[in-house]
Design a protein around this motif. Structure first.
Motif, PDB file in Angstrom:
ATOM      1  N   GLY A 108       0.786  -1.217   0.000  1.00 39.66           N
ATOM      2  CA  GLY A 108       0.000   0.000   0.000  1.00 39.66           C
ATOM      3  C   GLY A 108       0.820   1.269   0.000  1.00 39.66           C
ATOM      4  O   GLY A 108       0.394   2.287  -0.542  1.00 39.66           O
ATOM      5  N   HIS A 109       1.998   1.237   0.600  1.00 38.01           N
ATOM      6  CA  HIS A 109       2.832   2.436   0.662  1.00 38.01           C
ATOM      7  C   HIS A 109       3.623   2.574  -0.640  1.00 38.01           C
ATOM      8  O   HIS A 109       4.387   1.670  -1.003  1.00 38.01           O
ATOM      9  CB  HIS A 109       3.793   2.362   1.841  1.00 38.01           C
ATOM     10  CG  HIS A 109       3.100   2.387   3.175  1.00 38.01           C
ATOM     11  ND1 HIS A 109       2.492   3.518   3.668  1.00 38.01           N
ATOM     12  CD2 HIS A 109       2.899   1.413   4.098  1.00 38.01           C
ATOM     13  CE1 HIS A 109       1.962   3.251   4.848  1.00 38.01           C
ATOM     14  NE2 HIS A 109       2.185   1.978   5.127  1.00 38.01           N
ATOM     15  N   PRO A 110       3.485   3.701  -1.338  1.00 34.43           N
ATOM     16  CA  PRO A 110       4.190   3.873  -2.620  1.00 34.43           C
ATOM     17  C   PRO A 110       5.698   3.708  -2.510  1.00 34.43           C
ATOM     18  O   PRO A 110       6.335   3.143  -3.406  1.00 34.43           O
ATOM     19  CB  PRO A 110       3.816   5.302  -3.034  1.00 34.43           C
ATOM     20  CG  PRO A 110       2.523   5.582  -2.345  1.00 34.43           C
ATOM     21  CD  PRO A 110       2.610   4.858  -1.032  1.00 34.43           C
ATOM     22  N   GLU A 111       6.282   4.187  -1.395  1.00 36.63           N
ATOM     23  CA  GLU A 111       7.736   4.068  -1.246  1.00 36.63           C
ATOM     24  C   GLU A 111       8.177   2.610  -1.160  1.00 36.63           C
ATOM     25  O   GLU A 111       9.185   2.213  -1.750  1.00 36.63           O
ATOM     26  CB  GLU A 111       8.196   4.825   0.004  1.00 36.63           C
ATOM     27  CG  GLU A 111       7.909   6.307  -0.001  1.00 36.63           C
ATOM     28  CD  GLU A 111       6.502   6.629   0.479  1.00 36.63           C
ATOM     29  OE1 GLU A 111       5.726   5.678   0.779  1.00 36.63           O
ATOM     30  OE2 GLU A 111       6.170   7.828   0.560  1.00 36.63           O
ATOM     31  N   VAL A 112       7.412   1.818  -0.405  1.00 32.34           N
ATOM     32  CA  VAL A 112       7.735   0.396  -0.282  1.00 32.34           C
ATOM     33  C   VAL A 112       7.548  -0.317  -1.610  1.00 32.34           C
ATOM     34  O   VAL A 112       8.392  -1.119  -2.029  1.00 32.34           O
ATOM     35  CB  VAL A 112       6.858  -0.259   0.810  1.00 32.34           C
ATOM     36  CG1 VAL A 112       7.081  -1.771   0.846  1.00 32.34           C
ATOM     37  CG2 VAL A 112       7.164   0.345   2.173  1.00 32.34           C
ATOM     38  N   ALA A 113       6.450  -0.025  -2.294  1.00 31.93           N
ATOM     39  CA  ALA A 113       6.178  -0.654  -3.590  1.00 31.93           C
ATOM     40  C   ALA A 113       7.277  -0.320  -4.588  1.00 31.93           C
ATOM     41  O   ALA A 113       7.749  -1.196  -5.340  1.00 31.93           O
ATOM     42  CB  ALA A 113       4.822  -0.194  -4.118  1.00 31.93           C
ATOM     43  N   GLU A 114       7.708   0.948  -4.609  1.00 31.69           N
ATOM     44  CA  GLU A 114       8.757   1.366  -5.539  1.00 31.69           C
ATOM     45  C   GLU A 114      10.082   0.692  -5.215  1.00 31.69           C
ATOM     46  O   GLU A 114      10.797   0.226  -6.110  1.00 31.69           O
ATOM     47  CB  GLU A 114       8.913   2.884  -5.481  1.00 31.69           C
ATOM     48  CG  GLU A 114      10.028   3.438  -6.360  1.00 31.69           C
ATOM     49  CD  GLU A 114       9.762   3.255  -7.840  1.00 31.69           C
ATOM     50  OE1 GLU A 114      10.736   3.295  -8.625  1.00 31.69           O
ATOM     51  OE2 GLU A 114       8.584   3.062  -8.215  1.00 31.69           O
ATOM     52  N   LEU A 115      10.423   0.614  -3.927  1.00 33.18           N
ATOM     53  CA  LEU A 115      11.674  -0.028  -3.513  1.00 33.18           C
ATOM     54  C   LEU A 115      11.692  -1.495  -3.940  1.00 33.18           C
ATOM     55  O   LEU A 115      12.676  -1.985  -4.508  1.00 33.18           O
ATOM     56  CB  LEU A 115      11.838   0.084  -2.003  1.00 33.18           C
ATOM     57  CG  LEU A 115      13.022  -0.684  -1.394  1.00 33.18           C
ATOM     58  CD1 LEU A 115      14.339  -0.180  -1.937  1.00 33.18           C
ATOM     59  CD2 LEU A 115      12.984  -0.598   0.133  1.00 33.18           C
ATOM     60  N   LEU A 116      10.581  -2.202  -3.663  1.00 35.57           N
ATOM     61  CA  LEU A 116      10.537  -3.627  -3.980  1.00 35.57           C
ATOM     62  C   LEU A 116      10.550  -3.869  -5.482  1.00 35.57           C
ATOM     63  O   LEU A 116      11.284  -4.731  -5.975  1.00 35.57           O
ATOM     64  CB  LEU A 116       9.292  -4.259  -3.358  1.00 35.57           C
ATOM     65  CG  LEU A 116       9.303  -4.387  -1.829  1.00 35.57           C
ATOM     66  CD1 LEU A 116       7.936  -4.828  -1.332  1.00 35.57           C
ATOM     67  CD2 LEU A 116      10.374  -5.376  -1.383  1.00 35.57           C
ATOM     68  N   SER A 117       9.755  -3.128  -6.229  1.00 38.37           N
ATOM     69  CA  SER A 117       9.687  -3.363  -7.665  1.00 38.37           C
ATOM     70  C   SER A 117      11.019  -3.041  -8.339  1.00 38.37           C
ATOM     71  O   SER A 117      11.493  -3.792  -9.203  1.00 38.37           O
ATOM     72  CB  SER A 117       8.558  -2.538  -8.301  1.00 38.37           C
ATOM     73  OG  SER A 117       8.773  -1.158  -8.119  1.00 38.37           O
ATOM     74  N   THR A 118      11.640  -1.939  -7.939  1.00 41.78           N
ATOM     75  CA  THR A 118      12.938  -1.567  -8.526  1.00 41.78           C
ATOM     76  C   THR A 118      14.005  -2.598  -8.194  1.00 41.78           C
ATOM     77  O   THR A 118      14.782  -3.030  -9.063  1.00 41.78           O
ATOM     78  CB  THR A 118      13.376  -0.185  -8.013  1.00 41.78           C
ATOM     79  OG1 THR A 118      12.396   0.789  -8.379  1.00 41.78           O
ATOM     80  CG2 THR A 118      14.723   0.203  -8.606  1.00 41.78           C
ATOM     81  N   THR A 119      14.041  -3.017  -6.923  1.00 36.62           N
ATOM     82  CA  THR A 119      15.036  -4.011  -6.506  1.00 36.62           C
ATOM     83  C   THR A 119      14.868  -5.320  -7.252  1.00 36.62           C
ATOM     84  O   THR A 119      15.848  -5.914  -7.733  1.00 36.62           O
ATOM     85  CB  THR A 119      14.917  -4.260  -4.993  1.00 36.62           C
ATOM     86  OG1 THR A 119      15.172  -3.043  -4.286  1.00 36.62           O
ATOM     87  CG2 THR A 119      15.900  -5.325  -4.542  1.00 36.62           C
ATOM     88  N   MET A 120      13.620  -5.792  -7.350  1.00 39.84           N
ATOM     89  CA  MET A 120      13.384  -7.075  -8.009  1.00 39.84           C
ATOM     90  C   MET A 120      13.666  -7.013  -9.505  1.00 39.84           C
ATOM     91  O   MET A 120      14.198  -7.963 -10.092  1.00 39.84           O
ATOM     92  CB  MET A 120      11.937  -7.520  -7.758  1.00 39.84           C
ATOM     93  CG  MET A 120      11.643  -7.826  -6.297  1.00 39.84           C
ATOM     94  SD  MET A 120      12.700  -9.142  -5.667  1.00 39.84           S
ATOM     95  CE  MET A 120      12.712  -8.754  -3.926  1.00 39.84           C
ATOM     96  N   GLU A 121      13.335  -5.901 -10.131  1.00 40.50           N
ATOM     97  CA  GLU A 121      13.641  -5.751 -11.558  1.00 40.50           C
ATOM     98  C   GLU A 121      15.148  -5.771 -11.787  1.00 40.50           C
ATOM     99  O   GLU A 121      15.642  -6.420 -12.720  1.00 40.50           O
ATOM    100  CB  GLU A 121      13.041  -4.449 -12.090  1.00 40.50           C
ATOM    101  CG  GLU A 121      11.520  -4.406 -12.095  1.00 40.50           C
ATOM    102  CD  GLU A 121      10.914  -5.125 -13.295  1.00 40.50           C
ATOM    103  OE1 GLU A 121      11.676  -5.496 -14.203  1.00 40.50           O
ATOM    104  OE2 GLU A 121       9.680  -5.312 -13.297  1.00 40.50           O
ATOM    105  N   LEU A 122      15.894  -5.073 -10.944  1.00 42.83           N
ATOM    106  CA  LEU A 122      17.351  -5.054 -11.077  1.00 42.83           C
ATOM    107  C   LEU A 122      17.956  -6.437 -10.828  1.00 42.83           C
ATOM    108  O   LEU A 122      19.016  -6.762 -11.367  1.00 42.83           O
ATOM    109  CB  LEU A 122      17.953  -4.040 -10.094  1.00 42.83           C
ATOM    110  CG  LEU A 122      17.712  -2.563 -10.425  1.00 42.83           C
ATOM    111  CD1 LEU A 122      18.214  -1.681  -9.294  1.00 42.83           C
ATOM    112  CD2 LEU A 122      18.404  -2.186 -11.738  1.00 42.83           C
ATOM    113  N   ALA A 123      17.272  -7.236 -10.002  1.00 46.38           N
ATOM    114  CA  ALA A 123      17.773  -8.585  -9.689  1.00 46.38           C
ATOM    115  C   ALA A 123      17.366  -9.618 -10.736  1.00 46.38           C
ATOM    116  O   ALA A 123      17.705 -10.794 -10.602  1.00 46.38           O
ATOM    117  CB  ALA A 123      17.277  -9.028  -8.323  1.00 46.38           C
TER     118      ALA A 123
END
Length: 240
Positions: free
Chosen positions: A24-39
């Motif tokens: 629900g938190h945009p910051e958390v969603a952005e962190l997770l999506s960016t990290t997983m895409e980079l991985a």
């Protein structure tokens, strides 16, 4: 103190697996999506559990990462009977609410990371869950820890040159311990992984005892008891 990384099963990068991030938190969603895409993963992000259920009914995902503090998170558990495929789920949860929320979520195999979380921990638990489903990158069908080798292609386990001759329940237990090397697993976690439900403590103790006799016979012990907490696999001089 953890040992050298060479003593742990290697955690491979992603290979294009699809992950659903429910946060629900945009910051958390952005962190997770960016990290997983980079991985090396492909991600879809939604802000509510209801939206996650809708995506799961229409699309195939290899794993779900969900913020377990979302107000409508129990909808994921309620949707379980309607889902044709139940991907594993990684919970991001406050430690205080862990005991309440984990039994309610039942997509597939479950694991958790407590908040505030480290990105490295999320990546590690994602790899363990994907390896358990076979969705991770192939490594010749084998998992290993020092001289202990478990071959999923042949469903066989060896300690050095010695075949262990495991029963199906012993094999599942060893696999669960192996992919969670140096992490203590509770009796409830073991029971749900091995049998799909929580058996009595005596049944789990007997199963661990039989497996330990086969794995650690004539070799340095790898399966250990953390009294009051559970069991873990690793070198005796490396703490869980």
């Amino acid at each position: 103190m953890h040992g050298a990384s060479s003593d742990r099963p290697a955690l491979a990068r992603g290979a294009g697996q699809r992950l659903l991030v429910v946060a629900g938190h945009p910051e958390v969603a952005e962190l997770l999506s960016t990290t997983m895409e980079l991985a090396g993963y492909r991600t879809v992000t939604v802000a509510a559990a209801a939206d996650g259920v809708a995506r799961l009914t229409r699309e195939r995902f290899d794993l779900v990462i969900v913020d377990a503090t979302l107000p409508d998170v129990t909808e994921l558990g309620a949707a379980r009977p309607a889902l044709a495929r139940r991907p594993p789920v990684l919970l991001l949860t406050d430690y205080e609410s862990l005991g309440q929320i984990v039994p309610e979520l039942g997509l597939g195999e479950r694991d958790y990371v407590t908040k505030p979380f480290r990105v490295a921990d999320v990546l590690a638990r994602v790899q363990v869950l994907l390896r358990g489903t076979g969705a991770g990158p192939a490594r010749g069908g084998a998992l290993s820890y020092r001289d202990l080798v478990l071959d999923d292609t042949l469903c066989e386990a060896r300690r050095g040159a010695r075949a262990l001759g495991l029963t199906p329940a012993e094999y599942r237990l060893l696999r669960h311990l192996l992919v969670n090397a140096h992490r203590v697993l509770s009796k409830e976690q073991i029971g749900r992984y091995v049998w799909g439900d929580h058996r009595g403590d005596n049944a789990i103790e007997q199963l661990v005892s039989r497996l330990r006799r086969k794995v650690d016979r004539d070799a340095p012990g790898l399966i250990h008891t953390r009294r009051g907490f559970g069991y873990w696999l690793g070198r005796a001089d490396v703490e869980a």
